[in-house]
Design a protein around this motif. Structure first.
Motif, PDB file in Angstrom:
ATOM      1  N   MET A   1       0.849  -1.190   0.000  1.00 44.70           N
ATOM      2  CA  MET A   1       0.000   0.000   0.000  1.00 44.70           C
ATOM      3  C   MET A   1       0.887   1.244   0.000  1.00 44.70           C
ATOM      4  N   GLN A   2       0.650   2.132  -0.931  1.00 43.59           N
ATOM      5  CA  GLN A   2       1.452   3.346  -0.999  1.00 43.59           C
ATOM      6  C   GLN A   2       0.981   4.357   0.035  1.00 43.59           C
ATOM      7  N   VAL A   3       1.934   4.888   0.797  1.00 37.92           N
ATOM      8  CA  VAL A   3       1.630   5.911   1.793  1.00 37.92           C
ATOM      9  C   VAL A   3       2.734   6.960   1.764  1.00 37.92           C
ATOM     10  N   ALA A   4       2.497   8.054   2.473  1.00 35.31           N
ATOM     11  CA  ALA A   4       3.500   9.108   2.590  1.00 35.31           C
ATOM     12  C   ALA A   4       4.563   8.702   3.610  1.00 35.31           C
ATOM     13  N   SER A   5       5.562   9.545   3.766  1.00 30.78           N
ATOM     14  CA  SER A   5       6.632   9.256   4.725  1.00 30.78           C
ATOM     15  C   SER A   5       6.168   9.422   6.166  1.00 30.78           C
ATOM     16  N   LYS A   6       5.028  10.070   6.359  1.00 29.08           N
ATOM     17  CA  LYS A   6       4.434  10.213   7.689  1.00 29.08           C
ATOM     18  C   LYS A   6       2.980   9.770   7.614  1.00 29.08           C
ATOM     19  N   VAL A   7       2.595   8.927   8.563  1.00 30.74           N
ATOM     20  CA  VAL A   7       1.261   8.326   8.555  1.00 30.74           C
ATOM     21  C   VAL A   7       0.607   8.529   9.915  1.00 30.74           C
ATOM     22  N   ILE A   8      -0.578   9.126   9.920  1.00 28.91           N
ATOM     23  CA  ILE A   8      -1.391   9.216  11.133  1.00 28.91           C
ATOM     24  C   ILE A   8      -2.274   7.976  11.176  1.00 28.91           C
ATOM     25  N   LEU A   9      -2.137   7.192  12.233  1.00 33.28           N
ATOM     26  CA  LEU A   9      -2.854   5.924  12.342  1.00 33.28           C
ATOM     27  C   LEU A   9      -3.988   6.070  13.350  1.00 33.28           C
ATOM     28  N   LEU A  10      -5.218   5.950  12.859  1.00 35.81           N
ATOM     29  CA  LEU A  10      -6.410   6.094  13.685  1.00 35.81           C
ATOM     30  C   LEU A  10      -7.219   4.805  13.644  1.00 35.81           C
ATOM     31  N   CYS A  84      -3.572 -10.159  13.604  1.00 37.46           N
ATOM     32  CA  CYS A  84      -3.315 -10.474  12.192  1.00 37.46           C
ATOM     33  C   CYS A  84      -3.601  -9.268  11.305  1.00 37.46           C
ATOM     34  N   ALA A  85      -4.718  -8.578  11.565  1.00 43.17           N
ATOM     35  CA  ALA A  85      -5.109  -7.443  10.733  1.00 43.17           C
ATOM     36  C   ALA A  85      -4.105  -6.297  10.851  1.00 43.17           C
ATOM     37  N   VAL A  86      -3.709  -5.969  12.078  1.00 39.52           N
ATOM     38  CA  VAL A  86      -2.754  -4.875  12.275  1.00 39.52           C
ATOM     39  C   VAL A  86      -1.406  -5.221  11.653  1.00 39.52           C
ATOM     40  N   HIS A  87      -0.959  -6.462  11.832  1.00 40.46           N
ATOM     41  CA  HIS A  87       0.319  -6.871  11.248  1.00 40.46           C
ATOM     42  C   HIS A  87       0.277  -6.767   9.728  1.00 40.46           C
ATOM     43  N   GLU A  88      -0.821  -7.184   9.115  1.00 38.29           N
ATOM     44  CA  GLU A  88      -0.922  -7.145   7.656  1.00 38.29           C
ATOM     45  C   GLU A  88      -0.925  -5.710   7.141  1.00 38.29           C
ATOM     46  N   ILE A  89      -1.626  -4.823   7.829  1.00 40.06           N
ATOM     47  CA  ILE A  89      -1.683  -3.424   7.392  1.00 40.06           C
ATOM     48  C   ILE A  89      -0.322  -2.755   7.529  1.00 40.06           C
ATOM     49  N   LEU A  90       0.338  -2.945   8.671  1.00 41.89           N
ATOM     50  CA  LEU A  90       1.664  -2.347   8.843  1.00 41.89           C
ATOM     51  C   LEU A  90       2.670  -2.945   7.868  1.00 41.89           C
ATOM     52  N   SER A  91       2.572  -4.245   7.620  1.00 40.99           N
ATOM     53  CA  SER A  91       3.486  -4.877   6.669  1.00 40.99           C
ATOM     54  C   SER A  91       3.265  -4.353   5.260  1.00 40.99           C
ATOM     55  N   SER A  92       2.016  -4.029   4.935  1.00 40.57           N
ATOM     56  CA  SER A  92       1.703  -3.573   3.577  1.00 40.57           C
ATOM     57  C   SER A  92       2.306  -2.208   3.265  1.00 40.57           C
ATOM     58  N   THR A  94       5.222  -1.226   4.582  1.00 40.24           N
ATOM     59  CA  THR A  94       6.678  -1.320   4.750  1.00 40.24           C
ATOM     60  C   THR A  94       7.237  -2.510   3.984  1.00 40.24           C
ATOM     61  N   GLY A  95       6.498  -2.986   2.978  1.00 37.13           N
ATOM     62  CA  GLY A  95       6.897  -4.183   2.246  1.00 37.13           C
ATOM     63  C   GLY A  95       8.057  -3.943   1.300  1.00 37.13           C
ATOM     64  N   GLU A  96       8.372  -4.984   0.530  1.00 38.72           N
ATOM     65  CA  GLU A  96       9.516  -4.936  -0.379  1.00 38.72           C
ATOM     66  C   GLU A  96       9.367  -3.853  -1.439  1.00 38.72           C
ATOM     67  N   ASN A  97       8.128  -3.535  -1.816  1.00 35.35           N
ATOM     68  CA  ASN A  97       7.906  -2.542  -2.863  1.00 35.35           C
ATOM     69  C   ASN A  97       7.912  -1.110  -2.336  1.00 35.35           C
ATOM     70  N   SER A  98       8.041  -0.958  -1.019  1.00 37.74           N
ATOM     71  CA  SER A  98       8.037   0.374  -0.428  1.00 37.74           C
ATOM     72  C   SER A  98       9.457   0.925  -0.388  1.00 37.74           C
ATOM     73  N   SER A  99       9.616   2.166  -0.832  1.00 39.55           N
ATOM     74  CA  SER A  99      10.943   2.792  -0.864  1.00 39.55           C
ATOM     75  C   SER A  99      11.215   3.617   0.387  1.00 39.55           C
ATOM     76  N   ILE A 100      10.251   3.682   1.306  1.00 36.79           N
ATOM     77  CA  ILE A 100      10.411   4.492   2.507  1.00 36.79           C
ATOM     78  C   ILE A 100      10.045   3.678   3.742  1.00 36.79           C
ATOM     79  N   VAL A 101      10.589   4.103   4.865  1.00 36.05           N
ATOM     80  CA  VAL A 101      10.153   3.581   6.159  1.00 36.05           C
ATOM     81  C   VAL A 101       9.328   4.689   6.803  1.00 36.05           C
TER      82      VAL A 101
END
Length: 240
Positions: A1-10, A84-92, A94-101
């Motif tokens: 999942m593409q996101v910005a370099s800063k993410v507000i998690l609600l 499981c749901a939180v792990h999958e979302i956070l992994s998505s 920060t996955g291999e296709n993500s260029s940022i942490v």
């Protein structure tokens, strides 16, 4: 999942704070556009075939198509599905296709999800208090945000499965994270509706400031929930 370099998690919590904050954060000017999407992620690799990790995302994108800030609004789940749901979302994100942490910003409210005594944190007569603490690797941004808040009290207890899982998993995934806690300085077991709105406004203004967004109070459509007589025992208490 593409996101910005800063993410507000609600989270889409029962009190409606997460949705209210998300609705009220808006671009400051025409240099940013707001894009809203829904997402669903498979949980089959956890052996779960009939449920998905779902939620909504709000992205603020500039004229060059760059993601400048993202907001993720997670559904609330029961154990063990929530882990499981939180792990999958956070992994998505920060996955291999993500260029940022990405750096994660997690706002929560004492009235909704936390228990602690904030009375001893009154500073210069402040009625509303924002506490902040770093989790995971420290960055210039996380240190700057925490420096503008108070230190959480030692009595802090987190009684929310989704938040507890988020805080555990960002440590495991080594994501720079700031937990923001909003409350009043009054010593009481619960907040009145007016106090909840004050905390909501204070948190929203703070998030807008650090995210370079406008917090538009007129965009908030929030109805305080009715109190329930049934309270479940927390599965875990985390101390800050």
């Amino acid at each position: 999942m593409q996101v910005a370099s800063k993410v507000i998690l609600l989270t889409r919590d029962a009190n409606g704070f997460g949705t209210a904050i998300s609705d009220a954060l808006q671009p400051k000017d025409s240099s940013l556009r707001r894009k809203e999407i829904s997402f669903e992620l498979s949980l089959e690799r956890y052996g779960i075939n009939d449920r998905k990790a779902s939620g909504d995302a709000v992205h603020f994108i500039d004229n060059q198509g760059l993601y400048k800030m993202s907001i993720l609004i997670l559904q609330e789940y029961e154990l063990p599905l929530v882990a499981c749901a939180v792990h999958e979302i956070l992994s998505s994100i920060t996955g291999e296709n993500s260029s940022i942490v990405p750096t994660i910003i997690v706002p929560f409210f004492v009235a909704a999800n936390l228990k602690c005594d904030m009375a001893n944190l009154t500073i210069n007569g402040q009625r509303i208090i924002l506490c902040g603490t770093q989790i995971g690797p420290a960055t210039d941004f996380t240190e700057a945000v925490v420096a503008r808040t108070s230190k959480p009290p030692s009595s802090l207890q987190i009684h929310n499965e989704t938040l507890a899982c988020v805080l555990q998993l960002v440590r495991i995934l080594k994501l720079p994270t700031v937990l923001l806690i909003g409350s009043t300085s009054q010593r009481k077991s619960s907040l009145t509706t007016n106090e909840e709105i004050e905390v909501l406004y204070e948190m929203g203004e703070f998030l807008g400031n650090i995210a370079n967004l406008n917090f538009v109070k007129d965009q908030i459509h929030w109805t305080p929930p009715q109190e329930s007589a049934h309270v479940q025992e927390p599965w875990r208490a985390l101390y800050g």
